[in-house]
Motif scaffolding. Structure first.
Motif, short mmCIF file in Angstrom:
data_model
loop_
_atom_site.label_atom_id
_atom_site.label_comp_id
_atom_site.label_asym_id
_atom_site.label_seq_id
_atom_site.Cartn_x
_atom_site.Cartn_y
_atom_site.Cartn_z
N ALA A 98 0.52 6.83 3.58
CA ALA A 98 0.49 6.92 5.04
C ALA A 98 -0.25 5.73 5.65
O ALA A 98 0.17 5.21 6.69
CB ALA A 98 -0.19 8.23 5.46
N GLU A 99 -1.33 5.28 5.00
CA GLU A 99 -2.05 4.10 5.49
C GLU A 99 -1.13 2.88 5.47
O GLU A 99 -1.17 2.05 6.39
CB GLU A 99 -3.28 3.84 4.64
CG GLU A 99 -4.41 4.81 4.86
CD GLU A 99 -5.59 4.56 3.92
OE1 GLU A 99 -5.60 3.53 3.21
OE2 GLU A 99 -6.48 5.41 3.90
N GLY A 100 -0.33 2.76 4.43
CA GLY A 100 0.60 1.64 4.33
C GLY A 100 1.62 1.66 5.46
O GLY A 100 1.91 0.63 6.08
N LYS A 101 2.14 2.84 5.75
CA LYS A 101 3.09 2.96 6.85
C LYS A 101 2.43 2.62 8.18
O LYS A 101 3.03 1.98 9.04
CB LYS A 101 3.67 4.38 6.89
CG LYS A 101 4.63 4.66 5.75
CD LYS A 101 5.18 6.08 5.83
CE LYS A 101 6.11 6.36 4.67
NZ LYS A 101 6.65 7.72 4.73
N SER A 102 1.18 3.06 8.34
CA SER A 102 0.43 2.77 9.56
C SER A 102 0.20 1.27 9.71
O SER A 102 0.36 0.72 10.81
CB SER A 102 -0.91 3.51 9.53
OG SER A 102 -1.71 3.15 10.63
N LYS B 280 0.83 -1.20 0.00
CA LYS B 280 0.00 0.00 0.00
C LYS B 280 0.87 1.26 0.00
O LYS B 280 0.59 2.22 -0.71
CB LYS B 280 -0.91 -0.01 1.23
CG LYS B 280 -2.03 1.00 1.16
CD LYS B 280 -2.89 0.98 2.42
CE LYS B 280 -3.78 -0.22 2.50
NZ LYS B 280 -4.73 -0.13 3.65
N GLU B 281 1.94 1.23 0.79
CA GLU B 281 2.85 2.38 0.83
C GLU B 281 3.47 2.61 -0.54
O GLU B 281 3.53 3.74 -1.03
CB GLU B 281 3.95 2.15 1.87
CG GLU B 281 4.96 3.29 1.93
CD GLU B 281 6.12 3.00 2.87
OE1 GLU B 281 6.99 3.88 2.97
OE2 GLU B 281 6.17 1.93 3.49
N THR B 282 3.93 1.54 -1.17
CA THR B 282 4.55 1.66 -2.49
C THR B 282 3.55 2.17 -3.52
O THR B 282 3.87 3.05 -4.33
CB THR B 282 5.13 0.30 -2.93
OG1 THR B 282 6.11 -0.10 -1.97
CG2 THR B 282 5.78 0.40 -4.29
#
Length: 63
Positions: free
Chosen positions: A33-37, A19-21
């Motif tokens: 940001a959601e991917g990092k979360s 998701k981050e990528t």
């Protein structure tokens, strides 16, 4: 830590990485940001499971 927990945490981490990528590639900062979360949540769950395992080892050693 059970194998099911490990698999679940790893899947959440990998999903977060994807998701981050995707967010980075498309310029969607919210998705990034959601991917990092998601990755951070997986890391916290993993740490919690390790603490539980350590507590069980201490309890077993004292028994």
């Amino acid at each position: 830590m059970g194998i099911g927990d490990k698999i679940s945490n790893k899947a959440e981490d990998l999903g977060g990485q994807a998701k981050e990528t995707a967010g980075r590639v498309t310029g969607d900062r919210e998705t990034e940001a959601e991917g990092k979360s998601d990755q951070a949540k997986a890391g916290l769950k993993d740490a919690g499971e390790k603490i539980k395992d350590a507590g069980k080892k201490v309890k077993d050693a004292l028994s």
